[in-house]
Design a protein around this motif. Structure first.
Motif, mmCIF file in Angstrom:
data_model
loop_
_atom_site.group_PDB
_atom_site.id
_atom_site.type_symbol
_atom_site.label_atom_id
_atom_site.label_comp_id
_atom_site.label_asym_id
_atom_site.label_seq_id
_atom_site.Cartn_x
_atom_site.Cartn_y
_atom_site.Cartn_z
ATOM 1 N N VAL A 181 6.987 -43.761 11.123
ATOM 2 C CA VAL A 181 7.541 -43.064 9.973
ATOM 3 C C VAL A 181 7.137 -41.602 10.089
ATOM 4 O O VAL A 181 5.956 -41.286 10.204
ATOM 5 N N LEU A 182 8.119 -40.725 10.079
ATOM 6 C CA LEU A 182 7.853 -39.287 10.129
ATOM 7 C C LEU A 182 7.880 -38.731 8.714
ATOM 8 O O LEU A 182 8.883 -38.857 7.997
ATOM 9 N N VAL A 183 6.770 -38.132 8.275
ATOM 10 C CA VAL A 183 6.686 -37.511 6.957
ATOM 11 C C VAL A 183 6.806 -36.003 7.136
ATOM 12 O O VAL A 183 5.966 -35.375 7.799
ATOM 13 N N VAL A 184 7.865 -35.437 6.574
ATOM 14 C CA VAL A 184 8.112 -33.999 6.675
ATOM 15 C C VAL A 184 7.660 -33.343 5.381
ATOM 16 O O VAL A 184 8.306 -33.480 4.338
ATOM 17 N N GLY A 185 6.522 -32.664 5.437
ATOM 18 C CA GLY A 185 5.935 -32.057 4.245
ATOM 19 C C GLY A 185 4.640 -32.759 3.899
ATOM 20 O O GLY A 185 4.648 -33.916 3.476
ATOM 21 N N THR A 186 3.523 -32.073 4.100
ATOM 22 C CA THR A 186 2.218 -32.709 3.902
ATOM 23 C C THR A 186 1.491 -32.132 2.686
ATOM 24 O O THR A 186 0.337 -31.750 2.755
ATOM 25 N N GLY A 187 2.206 -32.083 1.574
ATOM 26 C CA GLY A 187 1.580 -31.749 0.307
ATOM 27 C C GLY A 187 0.972 -33.006 -0.298
ATOM 28 O O GLY A 187 0.686 -33.984 0.401
ATOM 29 N N ALA B 258 -1.992 -27.223 6.409
ATOM 30 C CA ALA B 258 -1.729 -28.427 5.624
ATOM 31 C C ALA B 258 -1.528 -29.629 6.532
ATOM 32 O O ALA B 258 -2.025 -30.732 6.259
ATOM 33 N N GLN B 259 -0.831 -29.419 7.608
ATOM 34 C CA GLN B 259 -0.573 -30.484 8.583
ATOM 35 C C GLN B 259 -1.877 -31.007 9.180
ATOM 36 O O GLN B 259 -2.093 -32.213 9.302
ATOM 37 N N GLN B 260 -2.778 -30.087 9.524
ATOM 38 C CA GLN B 260 -4.051 -30.473 10.129
ATOM 39 C C GLN B 260 -4.945 -31.199 9.138
ATOM 40 O O GLN B 260 -5.599 -32.188 9.468
ATOM 41 N N VAL B 261 -4.962 -30.719 7.872
ATOM 42 C CA VAL B 261 -5.770 -31.384 6.848
ATOM 43 C C VAL B 261 -5.281 -32.815 6.649
ATOM 44 O O VAL B 261 -6.083 -33.753 6.551
ATOM 45 N N ALA B 262 -3.955 -32.990 6.590
ATOM 46 C CA ALA B 262 -3.397 -34.330 6.409
ATOM 47 C C ALA B 262 -3.811 -35.253 7.547
ATOM 48 O O ALA B 262 -4.150 -36.423 7.328
ATOM 49 N N GLN B 263 -3.794 -34.736 8.758
ATOM 50 C CA GLN B 263 -4.227 -35.553 9.899
ATOM 51 C C GLN B 263 -5.719 -35.864 9.812
ATOM 52 O O GLN B 263 -6.142 -36.999 10.049
ATOM 53 N N ASP B 264 -6.515 -34.878 9.449
ATOM 54 C CA ASP B 264 -7.965 -35.049 9.411
ATOM 55 C C ASP B 264 -8.400 -36.104 8.403
ATOM 56 O O ASP B 264 -9.422 -36.774 8.605
ATOM 57 N N ILE B 265 -7.648 -36.258 7.312
ATOM 58 C CA ILE B 265 -8.053 -37.245 6.307
ATOM 59 C C ILE B 265 -7.415 -38.612 6.542
ATOM 60 O O ILE B 265 -7.575 -39.522 5.734
ATOM 61 N N GLY B 266 -6.693 -38.748 7.645
ATOM 62 C CA GLY B 266 -6.203 -40.067 8.038
ATOM 63 C C GLY B 266 -4.795 -40.408 7.627
ATOM 64 O O GLY B 266 -4.423 -41.591 7.610
#
Length: 367
Positions: free
Chosen positions: A10-16, A42-50
């Protein structure tokens, strides 16, 4: 919740807040999630928190589903791009307006009927007072309404996938067309926001001694006035046609109230005031209660709590040990005193039992 219905990636476009929350929820269910955002941070933070792994074009696997979690003013263009870039994927958006986005997509010359068949508009009715990926929660959608707005050309398989997204995230699925959705959210979401903002704006020049008297009534009715203006500018402009009619009705009610209060002792004035307040009572009583069930009157047990660490936790522990289910909780701080009053809502038949149990545990219960 049972077996997972969605197949990844699943590709999520927008990591708010919402996009990252979707990523977190799906990742915890073992679904492969890819993340994309115009903001590298924002993209990196979303990845970092799993919430998933960063999507890399030409390198990452092709998604089976694309979730566009972008602001309303760029949602249509983001959906159009996703439909063209991922010709085998279902594409959904989660914007809070639907008609304007669908019309823009239907007018897009780069999209054909086969492309639009893979698009389904959706709207999860969930959020927080905070924004950004750091505020995301995988449980954000649990038991919350998620509206599926299939259009006439939506393929049934894509509609099923859109519904599975909501179900896998713990939401309850509601099905409306785009126009029905926009009319509904104008009344239950957009209008309250406008009313709260207008009310709060009257406080800008209020004297400090007046604001010092404020209680929970003012706090409750102005809480959402703290929402992000940038987002609401987009929402209100996109759903203006549905909102205008509601505001005309409000203006009629205000004119009626003003005329009555200009001559409060005039013929029929008190009756008119009673009718106006009664109409408010009747409308409020129609709001669904706990878990979407019919509204139900609860008994309120009020407890005085010292304003110091651990008191609320101890109170809730004692309520649990009393074996009484808590239906709702509200707390109001006493102005000028280091105490608060906690209102515990319980089923009417359990209020006396809870009161006695708390008094036995040395709590000060307001009779």
């Amino acid at each position: 919740m049972g077996a997972t219905h969605l197949a990844g990636p699943v590709l999520v476009v927008g990591t708010g807040l919402l996009g990252t929350s979707i990523g977190l929820g799906l990742s915890r269910r073992g679904i492969s999630v890819l993340l994309s955002d115009t903001s590298p941070t924002a993209q990196q933070v979303a990845q970092d928190i799993g919430a998933g792994s960063i999507y890399v074009p030409d390198s990452s696997p092709e998604p089976a589903l694309v979730v566009v979690a972008a602001p309303p003013d760029v949602t249509a263009s983001a959906v159009s791009r996703a439909l063209r870039d991922h010709p085998a994927a279902t594409v959904v958006d989660i914007a809070s307006v639907k008609t304007s986005i669908l019309r823009a997509l239907q007018a897009d010359e780069d999209l054909g009927a086969a492309d639009l068949a893979r698009y389904v508009g959706t709207h999860p009715m969930a959020g927080r007072e905070k924004s950004g990926p750091a505020a995301a929660r995988g449980e954000l959608f649990t038991a919350m309404p998620w509206v599926i707005c299939a259009h006439a050309g939506s393929a049934q398989d894509s509609v099923r996938i859109a519904g599975s997204l909501a179900i896998d995230l713990g939401a309850t699925v509601h099905r409306l067309d785009a126009a029905e959705h926009d009319a509904a959210v104008a009344l239950v979401s957009h209008f309250p926001q406008v009313a709260s903002s207008l009310l709060a704006s009257r406080l800008m020049n209020a004297p400090a001694h007046a604001l010092a008297l404020a209680g929970n009534g003012l706090r409750d009715t102005t809480r959402i006035a703290a929402s992000d203006p940038r987002l609401w500018i987009q929402i209100l402009s996109h759903n203006a046609p549905e909102l205008v009619g509601i505001l005309h009705g409000l203006r009629e009610d205000l004119n009626r109230l003003i005329a009555t209060l200009e001559d409060p002792q005039g013929p029929g004035a008190l009756l008119d005031l009673a009718e106006l307040m009664g109409e408010g009572n009747a409308g409020q009583a129609r709001i669904p209660g706990k878990h979407g069930a019919p509204p139900q009157a609860f008994a309120v047990v009020t407890v005085i709590v010292d304003d110091k660490p651990g008191q609320i936790a101890r109170l809730l522990t004692d309520v649990g040990e009393a074996g009484v289910n808590l239906e709702d909780l509200r707390m109001e701080h006493s102005s000028g005193h280091q105490v608060g009053m906690v209102e515990l809502s319980v089923l009417p038949g359990r209020s006396l039992e809870l009161t006695e149990a708390l008094v036995e545990r040395s709590w000060k219960v307001v009779q």
